[in-house]
Structures are given as structure tokens and as C-alpha cells.
Motif scaffolding. Structure first.
Motif, PDB file in Angstrom:
ATOM      1  N   UNK A   3      65.938 -20.896 -32.024  1.00 48.17           N
ATOM      2  CA  UNK A   3      64.808 -20.105 -31.520  1.00 48.17           C
ATOM      3  C   UNK A   3      65.439 -19.284 -30.246  1.00 48.17           C
ATOM      4  N   UNK A   4      64.816 -17.720 -30.370  1.00 46.59           N
ATOM      5  CA  UNK A   4      65.471 -16.897 -29.402  1.00 46.59           C
ATOM      6  C   UNK A   4      64.230 -16.374 -28.675  1.00 46.59           C
ATOM      7  N   UNK A   5      63.335 -16.102 -29.346  1.00 46.64           N
ATOM      8  CA  UNK A   5      61.979 -15.569 -28.588  1.00 46.64           C
ATOM      9  C   UNK A   5      60.833 -16.321 -29.077  1.00 46.64           C
ATOM     10  N   UNK A   6      60.014 -16.677 -27.955  1.00 49.53           N
ATOM     11  CA  UNK A   6      58.802 -17.569 -28.087  1.00 49.53           C
ATOM     12  C   UNK A   6      57.689 -16.985 -27.293  1.00 49.53           C
ATOM     13  N   UNK A   7      56.559 -16.600 -27.983  1.00 48.25           N
ATOM     14  CA  UNK A   7      55.587 -16.134 -26.883  1.00 48.25           C
ATOM     15  C   UNK A   7      54.217 -16.730 -27.075  1.00 48.25           C
ATOM     16  N   UNK A   8      53.620 -17.361 -25.911  1.00 48.06           N
ATOM     17  CA  UNK A   8      52.467 -18.099 -26.154  1.00 48.06           C
ATOM     18  C   UNK A   8      51.442 -17.165 -26.408  1.00 48.06           C
ATOM     19  N   UNK A   9      50.647 -17.362 -27.516  1.00 42.63           N
ATOM     20  CA  UNK A   9      49.429 -16.682 -28.121  1.00 42.63           C
ATOM     21  C   UNK A   9      48.115 -16.967 -27.533  1.00 42.63           C
ATOM     22  N   UNK A  10      48.085 -18.156 -27.490  1.00 48.34           N
ATOM     23  CA  UNK A  10      46.692 -18.689 -26.970  1.00 48.34           C
ATOM     24  C   UNK A  10      46.816 -20.338 -26.374  1.00 48.34           C
ATOM     25  N   UNK A  11      45.674 -20.561 -25.878  1.00 48.71           N
ATOM     26  CA  UNK A  11      45.570 -22.044 -25.603  1.00 48.71           C
ATOM     27  C   UNK A  11      44.085 -22.250 -25.564  1.00 48.71           C
ATOM     28  N   UNK A  12      43.695 -23.224 -26.162  1.00 48.53           N
ATOM     29  CA  UNK A  12      42.255 -23.921 -26.134  1.00 48.53           C
ATOM     30  C   UNK A  12      41.989 -25.409 -25.828  1.00 48.53           C
ATOM     31  N   UNK A  42      39.464 -38.214 -25.772  1.00 51.26           N
ATOM     32  CA  UNK A  42      38.735 -37.397 -24.395  1.00 51.26           C
ATOM     33  C   UNK A  42      38.997 -36.111 -24.610  1.00 51.26           C
ATOM     34  N   UNK A  43      39.933 -35.542 -25.056  1.00 48.43           N
ATOM     35  CA  UNK A  43      40.329 -34.177 -24.830  1.00 48.43           C
ATOM     36  C   UNK A  43      41.168 -33.636 -25.937  1.00 48.43           C
ATOM     37  N   UNK A  44      41.108 -32.561 -26.292  1.00 47.68           N
ATOM     38  CA  UNK A  44      42.244 -31.799 -27.170  1.00 47.68           C
ATOM     39  C   UNK A  44      42.824 -30.397 -26.368  1.00 47.68           C
ATOM     40  N   UNK A  45      44.141 -30.373 -26.609  1.00 50.83           N
ATOM     41  CA  UNK A  45      44.698 -29.338 -26.079  1.00 50.83           C
ATOM     42  C   UNK A  45      45.397 -28.682 -27.188  1.00 50.83           C
ATOM     43  N   UNK A  46      45.267 -27.206 -27.706  1.00 51.86           N
ATOM     44  CA  UNK A  46      45.840 -26.978 -28.684  1.00 51.86           C
ATOM     45  C   UNK A  46      46.547 -25.426 -28.215  1.00 51.86           C
ATOM     46  N   UNK A  47      48.031 -25.481 -28.166  1.00 51.03           N
ATOM     47  CA  UNK A  47      48.577 -24.278 -27.684  1.00 51.03           C
ATOM     48  C   UNK A  47      49.155 -23.472 -29.009  1.00 51.03           C
ATOM     49  N   UNK A  48      49.242 -22.135 -28.955  1.00 50.74           N
ATOM     50  CA  UNK A  48      49.292 -21.291 -30.204  1.00 50.74           C
ATOM     51  C   UNK A  48      50.715 -20.719 -29.672  1.00 50.74           C
ATOM     52  N   UNK A  49      51.560 -20.452 -30.460  1.00 49.32           N
ATOM     53  CA  UNK A  49      52.840 -19.677 -30.147  1.00 49.32           C
ATOM     54  C   UNK A  49      53.305 -18.787 -31.448  1.00 49.32           C
ATOM     55  N   UNK A  50      54.171 -17.928 -30.973  1.00 44.76           N
ATOM     56  CA  UNK A  50      55.074 -16.984 -31.920  1.00 44.76           C
ATOM     57  C   UNK A  50      56.295 -17.127 -31.765  1.00 44.76           C
ATOM     58  N   UNK A  51      57.118 -17.330 -32.893  1.00 54.19           N
ATOM     59  CA  UNK A  51      58.369 -17.392 -32.755  1.00 54.19           C
ATOM     60  C   UNK A  51      59.135 -16.306 -33.649  1.00 54.19           C
TER      61      UNK A  51
END
Length: 161
Positions: free
Chosen positions: A5-14, A150-159
Motif C-alpha cells: 500500500x502506497x496511497x490510501x484515501x478515505x472516500x466516505x464514513x457512515x 448498538x451501532x454500525x461504522x462503515x469506512x470506505x477507502x481507495x487504495x
């Protein structure tokens, strides 16, 4: 050929709370400071303290005509893990969050839970030796207290390369 992995970008969080009498998100967002610096922050207000029993189920998914399972689908007793870390994948996940969070001690949790300014460059520094194919990924997590979701946390990334 797989590259590290050399580049990671967060694209969304829900973030979604299932029981607002138990907990609710005060905030949950991504912030772009500039083209190369983006971070995420979230704060969960806990209404029924202390919490002495926590489990987390998390899965890594890759986007291929929708998000499909990719490598990991793990459920961990968070209280036991924080006392005695024994799962190597979960160790990496906790290492990513620990420096930016107040979830760095064993149960009970008697305060709101915060992840503050977790930046993608820091995540890359921890994942830089892992060969993960380029693409769009999601980490879906469900947080349980007393065996109740109790909760969901979904994180979206682009590698990327």
C-alpha cells in the motif's frame, strides 16, 4: 504482482446508531484539509454507563459490482482483546486507531468514545508493508454491547499505487 500500500484515501464514513437511548453519534465525518491530507473524526455519546461488555464484528470488503467479502470477517470481544491482544489482524486495526482515540484501555468504558483526526497518511504508514491490490474497499463494523448490536461504522477507502 501485488504491491505494498502506497496511497490510501478515505472516500466516505457512515455511522448509524441502532438504539439512541443507549448511544448516539455526536459527529461522524471526513474532512479534507488539502489534496494530500484528509482525516476522519467521530464521537459516540454513551448514555448508559459504565459499559462492561463490548464486541466488535468487522469485515474487509472490496468493490466488485457492489462490495464483496475480501479476506477478513472477524468478531472480537473488545474487552478481552484490550486486556490480552491475541489476534494479529485486530492488533493492526487497533494500532491504526489507538493514537487518535480514547478507546485505549480495557473495560469498563465510562466515557464517550472518540476517534479524532485519524489521517490517511498515518494509516498508510501502518499498512505500507502489506501487499493489498489497488481498488475501492470498505471496512464494515458492527459494535455490540451486552450482545446487542448498538451501532454500525462503515469506512470506505481507495487504495492506489
Amino acid at each position: 504482482i501485488l504491491k505494498a500500500v502506497s496511497k490510501l484515501e478515505f472516500t466516505n464514513i457512515v455511522c448509524k446508531s441502532f438504539d439512541k437511548e443507549f448511544s448516539e453519534f455526536e459527529y461522524c465525518f471526513l474532512k479534507s484539509v488539502n489534496r494530500s491530507y484528509k482525516y476522519m473524526s467521530l464521537k459516540v455519546k454513551l448514555h448508559k454507563l459504565p459499559i462492561t461488555e463490548v464486541k466488535v464484528r468487522y469485515a474487509l470488503l472490496k468493490r466488485l459490482n457492489g462490495y464483496k467479502p475480501f479476506l477478513y470477517n472477524i468478531t472480537v470481544n473488545a474487552c478481552e482483546f484490550l486486556r490480552s491482544p491475541n489476534n494479529p489482524v485486530t492488533k493492526i486495526a487497533v494500532a491504526m486507531v489507538k493514537k487518535h482515540s480514547n478507546m485505549n484501555h480495557t473495560c469498563p468504558f465510562d466515557h464517550d468514545l472518540i476517534v479524532e483526526k485519524l489521517d490517511s497518511n498515518y494509516v498508510v504508514s501502518l499498512l505500507s508493508r502489506l501487499p493489498i491490490p489497488t481498488g475501492d474497499y470498505a471496512v464494515y463494523s458492527t459494535w455490540f454491547a451486552y450482545d446487542i448490536p448498538r451501532a454500525d461504522v462503515n469506512i470506505y477507502v481507495k487504495i492506489a499505487d
